[in-house]
Design a protein around this motif. Structure first.
Motif, PDB file in Angstrom:
ATOM      1  N   ALA A 101     -33.227-128.081  16.813  1.00 52.63           N
ATOM      2  CA  ALA A 101     -33.258-126.694  17.290  1.00 52.63           C
ATOM      3  C   ALA A 101     -33.194-126.657  18.807  1.00 52.63           C
ATOM      4  N   GLU A 102     -33.912-127.592  19.430  1.00 55.58           N
ATOM      5  CA  GLU A 102     -33.945-127.626  20.889  1.00 55.58           C
ATOM      6  C   GLU A 102     -32.560-127.939  21.441  1.00 55.58           C
ATOM      7  N   VAL A 131     -30.312-124.805  21.374  1.00 52.78           N
ATOM      8  CA  VAL A 131     -30.564-123.869  22.480  1.00 52.78           C
ATOM      9  C   VAL A 131     -30.087-124.474  23.799  1.00 52.78           C
ATOM     10  N   GLY A 132     -30.362-125.772  23.989  1.00 53.32           N
ATOM     11  CA  GLY A 132     -29.968-126.430  25.237  1.00 53.32           C
ATOM     12  C   GLY A 132     -28.468-126.423  25.430  1.00 53.32           C
ATOM     13  N   ILE A 181     -27.169-123.050  26.401  1.00 55.31           N
ATOM     14  CA  ILE A 181     -27.386-122.737  27.817  1.00 55.31           C
ATOM     15  C   ILE A 181     -26.377-123.488  28.681  1.00 55.31           C
ATOM     16  N   ALA A 184     -23.056-121.749  28.424  1.00 51.51           N
ATOM     17  CA  ALA A 184     -23.018-120.505  29.213  1.00 51.51           C
ATOM     18  C   ALA A 184     -22.856-120.830  30.691  1.00 51.51           C
TER      19      ALA A 184
END
Lengths: 495, 101
Positions: free
Chosen positions: B72-73, B76-77, B80, B83
């Motif tokens: 999960a981490e 998300v990482g 980011i 982006a």
């Protein structure tokens, strides 16, 4: 049945999060603003539920301990559930005004906020390293995404990147320390670890390394110097409601975790006494944190960044209280920490809320110059801002004054040499008043330079509601602080 | 049988390499990989210690949770990092210098 009642604060928040998620997915035409209300109502419901469970007392609920040690439903957890829910509800209301104003209104923000809040509540109730880790990551992953929410802004994304990297690194440190504790004691529940350490059978080398790693990981999470580097950047780059959420909810949850781990798992003499344990390390960290943050905060030109350093400074004050919990009169110090976090939550959420209200699209209020003359142009915005700054500075009769008073008194009367720590903390509060009052000077005594861009306040029922709630709470805690402190005294951290 | 200490030394070395990579390298993807290394060092430690404490399987169970959370981490990482790459055409963390004192 008892366990459903005892965990109702968490269940309400989880159900609310699911509902908001479904509404966002299947009824996209619904006004986004209604999601902000739904989120705030859910969180107020969570706060009320934790207050009611408190009144009944979990001892009176059969089966309330069914999830122990993974999820404890003691009064310590309930007090933090209340603080966390209040802080999160205020952040949700701020988001309800801020997101549409700045054109980044998407329902995911509220979903992330609610799930992060659930993680924070899990963290407050975790009595086992396993659920502690899950709660921490549930909290953090949501907050990383909230920080990056303004995807088109390089600043927001950069803030999220820095926060993510250091936050994950801190979690890894904490986890490695936890794994070594498991190796040394054979337990992952905090009470079991504490018991084994007290028996003296655990390997001292493993314990030393584990304690060091855990203290470092916790210091990262509460943003104590020298582990604070991510804080100003993350706070400045994030959308302001996300910053408010980080400053109040994440900080409270991190301190809940810190108190529980340090007093229950590492509270034995071998890991907590002067010279051998964490209290020796925590006192210098507290001094470094408040001194450094106060000195640097005065030099900022951005009010948002100043508030970020202010939150680091407040973490330093709280650490004084945490260091004092190790003494025999620790219960009082711990209650003072709980009260301080509640007072800090309403004051800080209010200060960020006033900052949100003072700006509007394309004219966000960020720097001191933006606020010049605000007191004359828009007294209704400047007045609450002043109140929250007074509370943060610790001026009576606000919540912040009694927060500091109780905290320093508890540290003062704790046996042993905490007096010097209190003296340093008091000097720091005086230094801290400088940069809070500087905002007032700009608002009330300066006029904007001709032609300079000035912040235009926005109009939002959500933000106004949040500010009114904050102001009432700040004054209530400042005028009748005894009641909440008595409640906090009933909530010791247990395993 | 390989003694417990050997596993712990390997895990400690992995953790040290991960920390070094995280601190020294400036490529975000390498830093993410270093984070994975840190978590895997923890997993190895947990499973190794489980052999010492054999009354239950807490250590192994814990490792599974760590693996799930690490996934999960990473999601998300990477989101980011993606982006950031879209905005700046770079995945170097030392080029992110918009936010400063």
């Amino acid at each position: 049945m008892g366990i459903l009642l005892a965990t109702s604060p968490l269940l309400i928040v989880a159900l609310g999060a699911l509902l908001v998620m479904l509404v966002e997915a299947f009824a996209p035409k619904l006004q986004r603003g209604e999601l902000a209300w739904a989120t705030a109502v859910t969180l107020v419901g969570g706060a009320l539920a934790s207050a009611s469970v408190w009144m009944v007392g979990t001892v009176g609920i059969p089966g309330a301990e069914a999830l122990a040690p993974y999820l404890l439903t003691d009064r310590f957890a309930l007090f933090f559930d209340f603080t966390i829910c209040v802080g999160a509800a205020l952040a949700a209301l701020l988001a309800g005004g801020y997101l549409p104003e700045h054109g980044i209104e998407r329902g995911e923000f509220y979903v992330l906020l609610l799930w992060s809040t659930l993680g924070a509540m899990m963290l407050a109730g975790a009595g086992d390293l396993l659920s502690l880790f899950i709660g921490l990551e549930t909290l953090s992953l949501g907050v990383y995404a909230m920080t990056a929410f303004r995807r088109a802004s390089p600043r927001s994304t950069e803030a999220a990147m820095k926060y993510f990297l250091l936050g994950s690194f801190a979690a890894a440190l904490l986890l490695y320390g936890g794994a070594l504790l498991y190796g040394a004691t054979g337990h992952t529940d905090l009470a079991g670890i504490g018991q084994r350490i007290a028996e003296g059978t655990a390997s001292p080398v493993l314990l030393l390394v584990a304690t060091a790693l855990i203290v470092a990981g916790l210091a990262f999470k509460v943003s104590a110097v020298p582990f604070h580097a991510w804080t100003p950047d993350a706070y400045e780059g994030a959308p302001t409601p996300a910053t408010a959420f980080m400053a109040v909810v994440v900080k409270s949850a991190a301190f809940a975790m810190m108190l529980r781990v340090l007093t229950v798992a590492l509270g034995a003499k071998a890991t907590s006494s002067w010279g051998a344990g964490w209290s020796t390390v925590l006192a210098p960290i507290a001094v470094a944190t408040m001194t450094y943050a106060n000195l640097v905060a005065g030099r900022q030109s951005s009010v948002k960044r100043m508030l970020a350093y202010s939150s680091i400074a407040h973490a330093g004050y709280v650490l004084v209280g945490v260091a004092a919990t190790v003494r025999s009169s620790g219960a009082e110090a711990q209650a003072a920490v709980l009260f301080y976090l509640l007072a800090y939550t309403v004051s800080t959420a209010g200060a960020f809320g006033a900052l949100v209200l003072a700006g509007s699209r394309g004219a966000e209020s960020v720097s001191y110059e933006d606020l010049a003359g605000l007191g004359r142009r828009h007294p209704a915005v400047a007045l609450p801002f002043a109140l929250f700054l007074f509370s943060l500075a610790g001026v009576p009769p606000t919540a912040g004054f009694f927060g500091k008073f109780y905290l320093f008194r508890a540290a003062m009367y704790a046996e042993g040499s905490f007096r010097w720590l209190v003296v340093i903390a008091l000097l720091n509060s005086v230094v801290g008043a400088y940069y809070y009052l500087r905002v007032l000077v700009f608002m009330y005594m300066r006029e904007p330079a001709p032609g300079a861009p000035i912040a235009k306040p926005m109009k939002s029922a959500y933000v106004t509601a949040a500010l009114v709630a904050c102001a009432l709470l700040v004054l209530a805690l400042g005028l009748a602080p005894g009641a909440s402190l008595d409640l906090a005294l009933l909530a010791p951290a247990r395993g | 049988m390989i003694p417990l200490e050997h596993y712990l030394y390997v895990a400690g070395a992995l953790f040290a390499i991960g920390t070094l990579g995280f601190v020294v390298r400036r490529n975000l993807l390498v830093q993410l990989m270093s984070l994975e290394l840190l978590l895997n060092a923890v997993n190895l430690t947990l499973v190794a210690f489980n052999r010492q404490h054999q009354d239950d399987h807490t250590g192994q169970l814990f490792a599974f949770f760590v693996i799930a959370v690490a996934a999960a981490e990473a999601a998300v990482g990477l989101a980011i990092v993606l982006a950031l790459y879209r905005l700046r055409r770079s995945v170097r963390s030392d080029e992110a210098t918009l936010l400063k004192n």
